[in-house]
Design a protein around this motif. Structure first.
Motif, PDB file in Angstrom:
ATOM      1  N   GLY A 234       0.935  -1.277  -0.094  1.00 47.78           N
ATOM      2  CA  GLY A 234      -0.023  -0.203   0.132  1.00 47.78           C
ATOM      3  C   GLY A 234       0.913   1.217   0.030  1.00 47.78           C
ATOM      4  O   GLY A 234       0.842   1.971  -0.800  1.00 47.78           O
ATOM      5  N   ILE A 235       1.680   1.588   1.276  1.00 49.70           N
ATOM      6  CA  ILE A 235       2.250   2.925   1.293  1.00 49.70           C
ATOM      7  C   ILE A 235       3.448   2.845   0.189  1.00 49.70           C
ATOM      8  O   ILE A 235       3.641   3.820  -0.241  1.00 49.70           O
ATOM      9  N   TYR A 236       4.054   1.824   0.103  1.00 48.43           N
ATOM     10  CA  TYR A 236       5.250   1.869  -0.934  1.00 48.43           C
ATOM     11  C   TYR A 236       5.121   2.037  -2.073  1.00 48.43           C
ATOM     12  O   TYR A 236       5.681   2.912  -2.833  1.00 48.43           O
ATOM     13  N   PRO A 237       4.090   1.492  -2.836  1.00 51.69           N
ATOM     14  CA  PRO A 237       3.794   1.923  -4.278  1.00 51.69           C
ATOM     15  C   PRO A 237       3.009   3.263  -4.428  1.00 51.69           C
ATOM     16  O   PRO A 237       3.188   3.877  -5.362  1.00 51.69           O
ATOM     17  N   LEU A 238       1.952   3.529  -3.184  1.00 47.25           N
ATOM     18  CA  LEU A 238       1.377   4.756  -3.459  1.00 47.25           C
ATOM     19  C   LEU A 238       2.317   5.975  -3.145  1.00 47.25           C
ATOM     20  O   LEU A 238       1.850   6.980  -3.766  1.00 47.25           O
ATOM     21  N   TRP A 239       3.047   5.983  -2.047  1.00 50.34           N
ATOM     22  CA  TRP A 239       3.996   6.911  -1.798  1.00 50.34           C
ATOM     23  C   TRP A 239       5.183   6.927  -2.474  1.00 50.34           C
ATOM     24  O   TRP A 239       5.672   8.198  -3.166  1.00 50.34           O
ATOM     25  N   ILE A 240       5.988   6.032  -2.278  1.00 51.97           N
ATOM     26  CA  ILE A 240       7.399   6.177  -2.643  1.00 51.97           C
ATOM     27  C   ILE A 240       7.593   5.915  -4.281  1.00 51.97           C
ATOM     28  O   ILE A 240       8.111   6.731  -5.348  1.00 51.97           O
ATOM     29  N   LEU A 241       6.876   4.663  -4.779  1.00 56.41           N
ATOM     30  CA  LEU A 241       6.887   4.509  -6.116  1.00 56.41           C
ATOM     31  C   LEU A 241       6.567   5.804  -7.061  1.00 56.41           C
ATOM     32  O   LEU A 241       6.867   6.087  -8.193  1.00 56.41           O
ATOM     33  N   TRP A 259      16.444   6.572 -13.785  1.00 55.61           N
ATOM     34  CA  TRP A 259      15.796   4.961 -14.459  1.00 55.61           C
ATOM     35  C   TRP A 259      16.455   3.815 -13.824  1.00 55.61           C
ATOM     36  O   TRP A 259      15.925   2.684 -13.456  1.00 55.61           O
ATOM     37  N   VAL A 260      17.917   4.009 -13.540  1.00 52.52           N
ATOM     38  CA  VAL A 260      18.536   2.750 -12.654  1.00 52.52           C
ATOM     39  C   VAL A 260      18.039   2.971 -11.384  1.00 52.52           C
ATOM     40  O   VAL A 260      17.534   1.579 -10.968  1.00 52.52           O
ATOM     41  N   PHE A 261      17.871   3.674 -10.695  1.00 58.59           N
ATOM     42  CA  PHE A 261      17.298   3.467  -9.247  1.00 58.59           C
ATOM     43  C   PHE A 261      15.688   3.319  -9.369  1.00 58.59           C
ATOM     44  O   PHE A 261      15.353   2.534  -8.298  1.00 58.59           O
ATOM     45  N   ASN A 262      14.880   3.555 -10.262  1.00 64.92           N
ATOM     46  CA  ASN A 262      13.407   3.301 -10.451  1.00 64.92           C
ATOM     47  C   ASN A 262      13.304   1.922 -10.638  1.00 64.92           C
ATOM     48  O   ASN A 262      12.470   1.177 -10.188  1.00 64.92           O
ATOM     49  N   VAL A 263      14.286   1.340 -11.456  1.00 67.15           N
ATOM     50  CA  VAL A 263      14.292  -0.018 -11.985  1.00 67.15           C
ATOM     51  C   VAL A 263      14.561  -0.870 -10.556  1.00 67.15           C
ATOM     52  O   VAL A 263      13.774  -1.998 -10.359  1.00 67.15           O
ATOM     53  N   LEU A 264      15.364  -0.630  -9.817  1.00 70.35           N
ATOM     54  CA  LEU A 264      15.879  -1.105  -8.380  1.00 70.35           C
ATOM     55  C   LEU A 264      14.631  -1.073  -7.695  1.00 70.35           C
ATOM     56  O   LEU A 264      14.394  -2.031  -6.785  1.00 70.35           O
ATOM     57  N   LEU A 265      13.849   0.048  -7.495  1.00 70.68           N
ATOM     58  CA  LEU A 265      12.808   0.092  -6.836  1.00 70.68           C
ATOM     59  C   LEU A 265      11.664  -0.614  -7.039  1.00 70.68           C
ATOM     60  O   LEU A 265      10.550  -1.205  -6.336  1.00 70.68           O
ATOM     61  N   VAL A 266      11.464  -0.917  -8.645  1.00 70.31           N
ATOM     62  CA  VAL A 266      10.466  -1.671  -9.051  1.00 70.31           C
ATOM     63  C   VAL A 266      10.743  -3.028  -8.806  1.00 70.31           C
ATOM     64  O   VAL A 266       9.770  -4.106  -8.333  1.00 70.31           O
ATOM     65  N   VAL A 267      11.745  -3.559  -8.772  1.00 70.81           N
ATOM     66  CA  VAL A 267      12.230  -4.939  -8.435  1.00 70.81           C
ATOM     67  C   VAL A 267      12.100  -5.211  -7.025  1.00 70.81           C
ATOM     68  O   VAL A 267      11.760  -6.334  -6.639  1.00 70.81           O
ATOM     69  N   LEU A 268      12.192  -4.382  -6.137  1.00 68.18           N
ATOM     70  CA  LEU A 268      12.048  -4.355  -4.765  1.00 68.18           C
ATOM     71  C   LEU A 268      10.568  -4.611  -4.574  1.00 68.18           C
ATOM     72  O   LEU A 268      10.129  -5.421  -3.650  1.00 68.18           O
ATOM     73  N   GLN A 269       9.725  -3.974  -5.485  1.00 65.58           N
ATOM     74  CA  GLN A 269       8.315  -3.932  -5.058  1.00 65.58           C
ATOM     75  C   GLN A 269       7.791  -5.533  -5.738  1.00 65.58           C
ATOM     76  O   GLN A 269       6.853  -6.145  -5.177  1.00 65.58           O
ATOM     77  N   ILE A 270       8.466  -6.050  -6.595  1.00 71.43           N
ATOM     78  CA  ILE A 270       8.110  -7.618  -7.112  1.00 71.43           C
ATOM     79  C   ILE A 270       8.547  -8.412  -5.917  1.00 71.43           C
ATOM     80  O   ILE A 270       7.563  -9.282  -5.583  1.00 71.43           O
ATOM     81  N   LEU A 271       9.608  -8.315  -5.193  1.00 74.64           N
ATOM     82  CA  LEU A 271       9.952  -8.964  -4.167  1.00 74.64           C
ATOM     83  C   LEU A 271       9.237  -8.756  -2.878  1.00 74.64           C
ATOM     84  O   LEU A 271       8.748  -9.988  -2.379  1.00 74.64           O
ATOM     85  N   HIS A 272       8.373  -7.546  -2.876  1.00 75.95           N
ATOM     86  CA  HIS A 272       7.232  -7.365  -1.848  1.00 75.95           C
ATOM     87  C   HIS A 272       6.131  -8.204  -1.993  1.00 75.95           C
ATOM     88  O   HIS A 272       5.506  -8.890  -1.090  1.00 75.95           O
ATOM     89  N   CYS A 273       5.574  -8.328  -3.275  1.00 75.90           N
ATOM     90  CA  CYS A 273       4.600  -9.140  -3.687  1.00 75.90           C
ATOM     91  C   CYS A 273       4.871 -10.412  -3.122  1.00 75.90           C
ATOM     92  O   CYS A 273       3.994 -11.240  -2.876  1.00 75.90           O
ATOM     93  N   PHE A 274       6.085 -11.003  -3.719  1.00 76.80           N
ATOM     94  CA  PHE A 274       6.442 -12.401  -3.453  1.00 76.80           C
ATOM     95  C   PHE A 274       6.284 -12.829  -1.945  1.00 76.80           C
ATOM     96  O   PHE A 274       6.032 -13.919  -1.661  1.00 76.80           O
ATOM     97  N   TRP A 275       7.081 -11.893  -1.217  1.00 76.13           N
ATOM     98  CA  TRP A 275       7.110 -12.130   0.198  1.00 76.13           C
ATOM     99  C   TRP A 275       5.613 -12.089   0.776  1.00 76.13           C
ATOM    100  O   TRP A 275       5.379 -12.879   1.835  1.00 76.13           O
TER     101      TRP A 275
END
Length: 352
Positions: A234-241, A259-275
């Motif tokens: 909730g908070i991470y994608p709506l505020w940070i991303l 874009w490099v940093f944004n790609v890393l942040l999106v990868v982190l969001q994918i991991l959040h979904c998996f966890w």
């Protein structure tokens, strides 16, 4: 070396257009973040590591003993030169063929040998007291740094209006409280480099299990699940991303590092979904098992990352004659004989 550093710190990669490193040099009027600040983390990491050793010995250990946390490790396997040689030099998980060979060599039944190897593997695991002390250290640091971060964040204008993050960027003076926060975090994680080979990696909620407070452990698991899912999905994608993907682009335009940093942040969001999926799966498993009896919504099933390999190390209440009969049928030998008293007064359980 100078050429490598110049290539790595290329201004057109890291900075927006028309901004240079010279523009971000600290002056008497304003202090900006400098790469040299990162060097502070190395001596501080060693200091944090030493503080941890003192904390675990003089604070966490007395607390654990006061809470009746078990100080002894797992039950030790009976000394046996042949099995010890196999364990240390060949394999810690012998296959069926090797088990049968050892059974004939020692005149032990297979289940006794399986149990010996289980106990020997568990023997290398740290005691509950050690695990509690490490968990308490991490819990204490995370609680402190989280509280400090919240106290700082609630005073900032960008907490509820994330566009405020980019006002004047990158010409934003370094705030002392923010500088301290990042250096403390970085030093803590660098300190783990000193202890990564001895760390047990247990969660703070495990302390409740070590104290045998099952209801508290269940409550902490439920709290963790809710907080994790709300904050990560909730908070991470709506505020940070949202602010790094869209608001930052609107404020500064395009540059490669963005874009490099944004790609890393999106990868982190994918991991959040998996966890989150794994957490929900564990909760569902607990609820499903609870349906068989009187269900307690806070009762969580046993952690799959159990400290001990299997509950099969516990003695079964099967009569001795029945156990030996099963052993004879399976192994073709009355395995109770020649065990040097290993099975005296107890029976062995099947390897699960």
């Amino acid at each position: 070396m100078a050429g490598i550093l110049a290539w790595f710190w290329n201004e057109r990669f890291w900075l927006p257009h028309n901004v240079t490193w010279a523009d971000l040099q600290s002056t008497e009027e304003a202090s900006f973040p400098q790469a040299e600040d990162l060097y502070l983390a190395f001596p501080l990491a060693f200091c944090i590591f030493m503080i941890r050793l003192l904390f675990e010995r003089f604070i966490a250990k007395p607390c654990a003993l006061g809470l009746k946390v078990q100080a002894n490790g797992p039950q030790k396997a009976q000394p046996n030169a042949i099995l010890e040689k196999v364990f240390t030099a060949i394999t810690k998980h012998p296959d069926e063929k090797r088990l049968e060979g050892l059974s004939k060599q020692l005149d032990w039944d297979v289940r006794s040998i399986q149990r010996w190897f289980r106990q020997r593997r568990n023997q290398e695991k740290p005691s509950t007291l050690t695990k509690f002390c490490e968990s308490m250290w991490r819990f204490t640091f995370y609680l402190y740094i989280f509280t400090y971060g919240v106290r700082f964040l609630k005073k900032t204008p960008w907490l509820w209006n994330t566009r405020q993050c980019w006002n004047g960027y990158p010409y934003q003076p370094l705030m002392p409280d923010l500088h301290y926060y990042y250096i403390a975090e970085l030093s803590f994680y660098w300190s783990l480099m000193f202890s990564q080979f001895i760390d047990i990696k247990r969660k703070a909620a495990k302390m409740a299990n070590y104290c045998k407070c099952q209801k508290l452990s269940d409550l902490l698991f439920l709290t963790f699940a809710i907080v994790f899912i709300v904050s990560r999905l909730g908070i991470y994608p709506l505020w940070i991303l949202n602010t790094t993907l869209f608001e930052l682009y609107e404020a500064l335009g395009n540059f490669p590092a963005l874009w490099v940093f944004n790609v890393l942040l999106v990868v982190l969001q994918i991991l959040h979904c998996f966890w989150s999926y794994l957490i929900i799966k564990a909760a569902y498993k607990a609820i499903s098992k609870g349906k068989a009896g009187k269900w307690n919504p806070l009762h969580v099933t046993k952690d799959d990352r159990s400290d001990i390999e299997s509950s099969s190390d516990e003695e079964e209440t099967v009569p001795r004659s029945k156990t030996l009969h099963s052993t004879i049928t399976t192994n073709g030998t009355g395995g109770a004989n020649g065990t040097n008293g290993y099975l005296t007064g107890s029976t062995c359980s099947e390897e699960h």
